[in-house]
Design a protein around this motif. Structure first.
Motif, PDB file in Angstrom:
ATOM      1  N   ASN A   7       0.846  -1.184   0.000  1.00  0.00           N
ATOM      2  CA  ASN A   7       0.000   0.000   0.000  1.00  0.00           C
ATOM      3  C   ASN A   7       0.886   1.240   0.000  1.00  0.00           C
ATOM      4  O   ASN A   7       1.750   1.380   0.876  1.00  0.00           O
ATOM      5  CB  ASN A   7      -0.923   0.008   1.228  1.00  0.00           C
ATOM      6  CG  ASN A   7      -1.879   1.180   1.212  1.00  0.00           C
ATOM      7  OD1 ASN A   7      -2.381   1.566   0.160  1.00  0.00           O
ATOM      8  ND2 ASN A   7      -2.122   1.773   2.377  1.00  0.00           N
ATOM      9  N   GLN A   8       0.697   2.075  -1.008  1.00  0.00           N
ATOM     10  CA  GLN A   8       1.520   3.279  -1.145  1.00  0.00           C
ATOM     11  C   GLN A   8       3.009   2.942  -1.174  1.00  0.00           C
ATOM     12  O   GLN A   8       3.838   3.705  -0.692  1.00  0.00           O
ATOM     13  CB  GLN A   8       1.230   4.266  -0.004  1.00  0.00           C
ATOM     14  CG  GLN A   8      -0.188   4.780   0.038  1.00  0.00           C
ATOM     15  CD  GLN A   8      -0.536   5.631  -1.179  1.00  0.00           C
ATOM     16  OE1 GLN A   8       0.274   6.445  -1.631  1.00  0.00           O
ATOM     17  NE2 GLN A   8      -1.728   5.432  -1.725  1.00  0.00           N
ATOM     18  N   GLU A  26      -7.167  -1.173   1.721  1.00  0.00           N
ATOM     19  CA  GLU A  26      -6.350  -0.356   0.823  1.00  0.00           C
ATOM     20  C   GLU A  26      -5.208  -1.211   0.297  1.00  0.00           C
ATOM     21  O   GLU A  26      -4.736  -2.124   0.968  1.00  0.00           O
ATOM     22  CB  GLU A  26      -5.786   0.872   1.549  1.00  0.00           C
ATOM     23  CG  GLU A  26      -6.837   1.882   1.978  1.00  0.00           C
ATOM     24  CD  GLU A  26      -6.208   3.075   2.675  1.00  0.00           C
ATOM     25  OE1 GLU A  26      -5.108   2.913   3.267  1.00  0.00           O
ATOM     26  OE2 GLU A  26      -6.792   4.166   2.636  1.00  0.00           O
ATOM     27  N   GLY A  27      -4.769  -0.881  -0.915  1.00  0.00           N
ATOM     28  CA  GLY A  27      -3.638  -1.589  -1.486  1.00  0.00           C
ATOM     29  C   GLY A  27      -4.021  -2.944  -2.067  1.00  0.00           C
ATOM     30  O   GLY A  27      -5.191  -3.198  -2.401  1.00  0.00           O
ATOM     31  N   GLU A 122       4.956   4.895  -4.949  1.00  0.00           N
ATOM     32  CA  GLU A 122       3.805   4.753  -4.043  1.00  0.00           C
ATOM     33  C   GLU A 122       2.699   3.911  -4.689  1.00  0.00           C
ATOM     34  O   GLU A 122       1.534   4.291  -4.762  1.00  0.00           O
ATOM     35  CB  GLU A 122       3.263   6.120  -3.632  1.00  0.00           C
ATOM     36  CG  GLU A 122       4.284   6.962  -2.879  1.00  0.00           C
ATOM     37  CD  GLU A 122       3.710   8.295  -2.424  1.00  0.00           C
ATOM     38  OE1 GLU A 122       2.585   8.640  -2.850  1.00  0.00           O
ATOM     39  OE2 GLU A 122       4.393   8.995  -1.657  1.00  0.00           O
ATOM     40  N   SER A 124      -0.122   1.233  -5.324  1.00  0.00           N
ATOM     41  CA  SER A 124      -1.184   0.676  -4.487  1.00  0.00           C
ATOM     42  C   SER A 124      -2.131  -0.225  -5.265  1.00  0.00           C
ATOM     43  O   SER A 124      -3.153  -0.656  -4.712  1.00  0.00           O
ATOM     44  CB  SER A 124      -2.002   1.804  -3.824  1.00  0.00           C
ATOM     45  OG  SER A 124      -1.193   2.564  -2.947  1.00  0.00           O
ATOM     46  N   ARG A 125      -1.813  -0.489  -6.549  1.00  0.00           N
ATOM     47  CA  ARG A 125      -2.692  -1.338  -7.362  1.00  0.00           C
ATOM     48  C   ARG A 125      -1.871  -2.418  -8.045  1.00  0.00           C
ATOM     49  O   ARG A 125      -0.717  -2.170  -8.452  1.00  0.00           O
ATOM     50  CB  ARG A 125      -3.427  -0.525  -8.436  1.00  0.00           C
ATOM     51  CG  ARG A 125      -4.314   0.589  -7.900  1.00  0.00           C
ATOM     52  CD  ARG A 125      -5.349   1.022  -8.931  1.00  0.00           C
ATOM     53  NE  ARG A 125      -4.791   1.133 -10.264  1.00  0.00           N
ATOM     54  CZ  ARG A 125      -4.311   2.260 -10.794  1.00  0.00           C
ATOM     55  NH1 ARG A 125      -4.294   3.370 -10.065  1.00  0.00           N
ATOM     56  NH2 ARG A 125      -3.849   2.286 -12.030  1.00  0.00           N
TER      57      ARG A 125
END
Length: 311
Positions: A7-8, A26-27, A122, A124-125
């Motif tokens: 994540n990030q 998230e992430g 960063e 996240s995907r």
């Protein structure tokens, strides 16, 4: 098998694979696995049997993308240049909505280099992860191309300075490797084109545009290999010219030496005849005179040949 929550660009290790079944808040999850781990992963992520079979196949896999109901199966070939030899290493990727699984038989250098990039960008995907990974793989082909170019330059310098018989084997060997690399890069380029043009619901439309830059790099690298192939042809001609020139130089020296000894042989031939009466035959210092004349003739002809640059 290593399981990370990304994540990030930050990594958090996950202990239990069951935690990756549901999407994180998230992430995404990155699972770095080997072939043995597929037994555990297949039922959890509903991997298609054909995709798993391709991972386990001992034969070299062609780069491709297979679309399944809830995930994509992607094969890319990482290249490595060790000890003057090229190695291909298959990198199998399962791309899902909230996860990405990389399955390898050997260690892949690009995965190690990818970690700082994910942190810097960063990420996240999982589709972003895929983009940076494919970009690294294609860039590595360009680095291999640079090493090939350096080897060509070194080989050319060696041929011009001191031609050896082994150089011809090196030329043919390097040319074969260049043709093989170009053949390998072709399917890789096609894969990037599919990632760039296909409507893929697991890859963001905006991100697909970035794959066009990766495709351009792959195209430039492929064109570079065309240039290297032509350079190898020029190198072969340079080798043949150097061999011919060296042979001519040797023959020129031998011819000059033979020419110098011709009058000396003529003189010794006269005094070697079996006649009782030969001018100067019974002269007390005749042998010294003849040797002196032969010496003067030899030195004189050598000086003349040097001035004319025949020796």
């Amino acid at each position: 098998m290593k399981i990370r929550h990304v994540n990030q660009g930050n990594f958090t290790l996950i202990e239990h694979i069951e935690q990756t079944i549901n999407p994180p808040a998230e992430g995404f999850y990155w699972i770095d696995a080997n072939l043995e781990d597929l037994v555990t992963l297949q039922p959890i992520f509903r991997m298609h049997d054909l995709a798993v079979e391709d991972c386990l196949n001992e034969e070299e896999q062609r780069p491709k993308i297979e679309l399944y109901e809830d995930h994509y199966f992607i094969v890319v070939n990482s290249i490595r240049f060790d000890d003057e030899e090229f190695f291909l290493r298959a990198l199998n990727i399962f791309l899902g909505k909230h996860y990405i699984i990389t399955v390898t038989k050997q260690k892949i250098n690009e995965l190690r280099l990818l970690k700082p990039i994910l942190w810097e960008q960063e990420v996240s995907r999982p589709d972003q992860f895929l983009y940076y990974l494919v970009d690294l793989v294609i860039d590595n082909y360009a680095l291999v191309g640079d090493r090939i170019e350096l080897k060509i330059d070194q080989l050319e310098e060696e041929i011009l300075l001191h031609t050896k018989k082994t150089h011809l084997n090196e030329i043919y060997g390097l040319r074969s490797e260049i043709l093989w690399l170009k053949k390998v890069l072709g399917p890789q380029r096609e894969l990037v084109a599919q990632l760039m043009k296909k409507e893929l619901r697991l890859i963001d439309d905006q991100l697909q545009k970035y794959f066009s830059d990766v495709y351009e790099n792959a195209l430039k690298t492929s064109e570079s290999f065309d240039t290297y192939r032509d350079l190898m042809g020029n190198l072969r001609e340079a080798y043949q010219s150097a061999v011919t020139s060296r042979a001519n130089e040797i023959m020129r020296v031998f011819t000059a030496i033979t020419t110098i000894f011709m009058p000396l042989t003529f003189i010794t031939g006269i005094y070697g005849m079996n006649f009782d009466i030969i001018p100067g035959l019974h002269f007390e210092y005749g042998a010294y005179v003849v040797l002196g004349i032969m010496l003067v003739l030899g030195i004189g002809m050598y000086i003349i040949f040097r001035k004319k640059e025949w020796l």
